[in-house]
Motif scaffolding. Structure first.
Motif, PDB file in Angstrom:
ATOM      1  N   ALA A 192       0.826  -1.205   0.000  1.00  0.00           N
ATOM      2  CA  ALA A 192       0.000   0.000   0.000  1.00  0.00           C
ATOM      3  C   ALA A 192       0.862   1.258   0.000  1.00  0.00           C
ATOM      4  N   THR A 193       2.169   1.086   0.110  1.00  0.00           N
ATOM      5  CA  THR A 193       3.085   2.219   0.148  1.00  0.00           C
ATOM      6  C   THR A 193       3.163   2.887  -1.216  1.00  0.00           C
ATOM      7  N   THR A 194       3.138   4.190  -1.209  1.00  0.00           N
ATOM      8  CA  THR A 194       3.369   4.962  -2.436  1.00  0.00           C
ATOM      9  C   THR A 194       4.306   6.106  -2.091  1.00  0.00           C
ATOM     10  N   CYS A 195       5.127   6.476  -3.049  1.00  0.00           N
ATOM     11  CA  CYS A 195       6.072   7.576  -2.885  1.00  0.00           C
ATOM     12  C   CYS A 195       6.125   8.368  -4.187  1.00  0.00           C
ATOM     13  N   THR A 196       6.553   9.590  -4.090  1.00  0.00           N
ATOM     14  CA  THR A 196       6.866  10.369  -5.280  1.00  0.00           C
ATOM     15  C   THR A 196       8.297  10.021  -5.648  1.00  0.00           C
ATOM     16  N   ILE A 197       8.534   9.680  -6.916  1.00  0.00           N
ATOM     17  CA  ILE A 197       9.846   9.217  -7.374  1.00  0.00           C
ATOM     18  C   ILE A 197      10.513  10.304  -8.202  1.00  0.00           C
ATOM     19  N   SER A 198      11.820  10.496  -7.953  1.00  0.00           N
ATOM     20  CA  SER A 198      12.589  11.493  -8.692  1.00  0.00           C
ATOM     21  C   SER A 198      13.952  10.925  -9.062  1.00  0.00           C
ATOM     22  N   VAL A 199      14.274  10.920 -10.356  1.00  0.00           N
ATOM     23  CA  VAL A 199      15.582  10.487 -10.835  1.00  0.00           C
ATOM     24  C   VAL A 199      16.353  11.733 -11.250  1.00  0.00           C
ATOM     25  N   ALA A 200      17.539  11.905 -10.700  1.00  0.00           N
ATOM     26  CA  ALA A 200      18.406  13.045 -11.024  1.00  0.00           C
ATOM     27  C   ALA A 200      17.683  14.380 -10.856  1.00  0.00           C
ATOM     28  N   GLY A 201      16.875  14.483  -9.826  1.00  0.00           N
ATOM     29  CA  GLY A 201      16.188  15.738  -9.524  1.00  0.00           C
ATOM     30  C   GLY A 201      14.974  16.029 -10.384  1.00  0.00           C
ATOM     31  N   SER A 251      10.045  10.498  -1.985  1.00  0.00           N
ATOM     32  CA  SER A 251       9.565  11.479  -1.006  1.00  0.00           C
ATOM     33  C   SER A 251       8.060  11.321  -0.840  1.00  0.00           C
ATOM     34  N   GLY A 252       7.562  11.834   0.259  1.00  0.00           N
ATOM     35  CA  GLY A 252       6.126  11.779   0.528  1.00  0.00           C
ATOM     36  C   GLY A 252       5.593  10.364   0.619  1.00  0.00           C
ATOM     37  N   CYS A 253       6.420   9.438   1.083  1.00  0.00           N
ATOM     38  CA  CYS A 253       5.999   8.032   1.161  1.00  0.00           C
ATOM     39  C   CYS A 253       4.901   7.854   2.201  1.00  0.00           C
ATOM     40  N   THR A 254       3.876   7.132   1.801  1.00  0.00           N
ATOM     41  CA  THR A 254       2.789   6.794   2.716  1.00  0.00           C
ATOM     42  C   THR A 254       2.694   5.278   2.803  1.00  0.00           C
ATOM     43  N   GLY A 255       2.201   4.776   3.887  1.00  0.00           N
ATOM     44  CA  GLY A 255       2.085   3.330   4.078  1.00  0.00           C
ATOM     45  C   GLY A 255       3.055   2.859   5.137  1.00  0.00           C
ATOM     46  N   ALA A 256       3.092   1.552   5.325  1.00  0.00           N
ATOM     47  CA  ALA A 256       3.857   0.975   6.424  1.00  0.00           C
ATOM     48  C   ALA A 256       5.273   0.554   6.060  1.00  0.00           C
ATOM     49  N   ALA A 257       5.672   0.653   4.817  1.00  0.00           N
ATOM     50  CA  ALA A 257       7.001   0.185   4.417  1.00  0.00           C
ATOM     51  C   ALA A 257       8.097   0.984   5.118  1.00  0.00           C
ATOM     52  N   THR A 258       9.167   0.276   5.491  1.00  0.00           N
ATOM     53  CA  THR A 258      10.309   0.913   6.140  1.00  0.00           C
ATOM     54  C   THR A 258      11.566   0.855   5.270  1.00  0.00           C
ATOM     55  N   GLN A 259      11.483   0.144   4.137  1.00  0.00           N
ATOM     56  CA  GLN A 259      12.614   0.029   3.230  1.00  0.00           C
ATOM     57  C   GLN A 259      12.120   0.090   1.786  1.00  0.00           C
ATOM     58  N   ALA A 260      13.007   0.532   0.915  1.00  0.00           N
ATOM     59  CA  ALA A 260      12.717   0.536  -0.522  1.00  0.00           C
ATOM     60  C   ALA A 260      13.953   0.045  -1.266  1.00  0.00           C
ATOM     61  N   ASN A 298      14.873   0.106 -17.304  1.00  0.00           N
ATOM     62  CA  ASN A 298      13.516   0.202 -16.759  1.00  0.00           C
ATOM     63  C   ASN A 298      13.565  -0.343 -15.341  1.00  0.00           C
ATOM     64  N   TYR A 299      12.815   0.251 -14.458  1.00  0.00           N
ATOM     65  CA  TYR A 299      12.881  -0.158 -13.058  1.00  0.00           C
ATOM     66  C   TYR A 299      11.515  -0.082 -12.388  1.00  0.00           C
ATOM     67  N   THR A 300      11.428  -0.780 -11.269  1.00  0.00           N
ATOM     68  CA  THR A 300      10.251  -0.749 -10.410  1.00  0.00           C
ATOM     69  C   THR A 300      10.741  -0.562  -8.985  1.00  0.00           C
ATOM     70  N   VAL A 301      10.050   0.251  -8.207  1.00  0.00           N
ATOM     71  CA  VAL A 301      10.410   0.415  -6.800  1.00  0.00           C
ATOM     72  C   VAL A 301       9.742  -0.706  -6.014  1.00  0.00           C
ATOM     73  N   GLN A 302      10.529  -1.376  -5.190  1.00  0.00           N
ATOM     74  CA  GLN A 302      10.034  -2.429  -4.293  1.00  0.00           C
ATOM     75  C   GLN A 302       9.939  -1.827  -2.893  1.00  0.00           C
ATOM     76  N   TYR A 303       8.920  -2.217  -2.167  1.00  0.00           N
ATOM     77  CA  TYR A 303       8.738  -1.736  -0.784  1.00  0.00           C
ATOM     78  C   TYR A 303       8.640  -2.917   0.158  1.00  0.00           C
ATOM     79  N   GLN A 304       9.171  -2.720   1.342  1.00  0.00           N
ATOM     80  CA  GLN A 304       9.052  -3.749   2.389  1.00  0.00           C
ATOM     81  C   GLN A 304       8.907  -3.071   3.724  1.00  0.00           C
TER      82      GLN A 304
END
Length: 177
Positions: free
Chosen positions: A34-43, A77-86, A171-177
């Motif tokens: 359920a975690t979501t974050c705003t993703i930024s590559v190189a600013g 940034s702005g991560c919501t949810g219970a994940a503590t690692q990405a 190509n990449y995907t963010v994993q959350y745990q």
């Protein structure tokens, strides 16, 4: 007629046994966080561009030579949810060769782009790692809703490099745990 019927029945029996045969079962498991974050590559946005330094062909004059190391990061940034690692899962697709490096589609020959975890001297084997969390790109802590995932990119000589441009896509995907 009887011979034709016998051949037809034999063929049908073979199809029936093949249709019901099973050699095994594969179970796929996973997790949708359920975690979501705003993703930024190189600013920038979640799709960014990293400029590798201009180097001489001398630096890549033998197979397996690496040069032009450039650090890059993916900020969450702005991560919501219970994940503590990405962690980043670098996707295996047509942009990746059998050695787990990014294929150069530019004009330079015998040059790949290899990605590294900052703490490793071996490149990330894109497409050849397990699906275990952090196996493609190491895990980083999410703290106060933010994380910075740091990696390195390098030119990698697959042979004696020739001069030209280098363009490679990951190509990449963010994993959350």
């Amino acid at each position: 007629m009887q011979r034709t019927l016998a051949i037809f029945c034999t063929a049908c029996a073979g199809l029936i046994s093949q249709a019901h045969a099973s050699d095994g079962t594969i179970t796929f498991t996973g997790n949708i966080a359920a975690t979501t974050c705003t993703i930024s590559v190189a600013g920038g946005s979640s799709s960014g561009s990293i400029s590798l330094p201009s180097i001489s062909t001398k630096a890549l004059a033998v197979a397996s030579a690496t040069a032009g190391t450039i650090p890059f990061s993916i900020a969450l940034s702005g991560c919501t949810g219970a994940a503590t690692q990405a962690a980043i899962w670098f996707e295996n697709d047509s942009n990746v060769n059998a050695a787990g490096r990014l294929i150069n589609t530019g004009t330079a020959s015998n040059v790949d782009v290899a990605l590294y975890n900052t703490s490793s001297s071996s490149h990330i084997l894109i497409g050849q790692t397990s699906s275990t969390f952090g196996s493609s790109g190491m895990a980083f802590p999410i703290s106060s809703g933010n994380a910075t995932l740091r990696y390195l990119a390098k030119y990698y000589a697959s042979g004696v490099a020739t001069a030209g441009t280098v363009t490679a896509i990951a190509n990449y995907t963010v994993q959350y745990q």
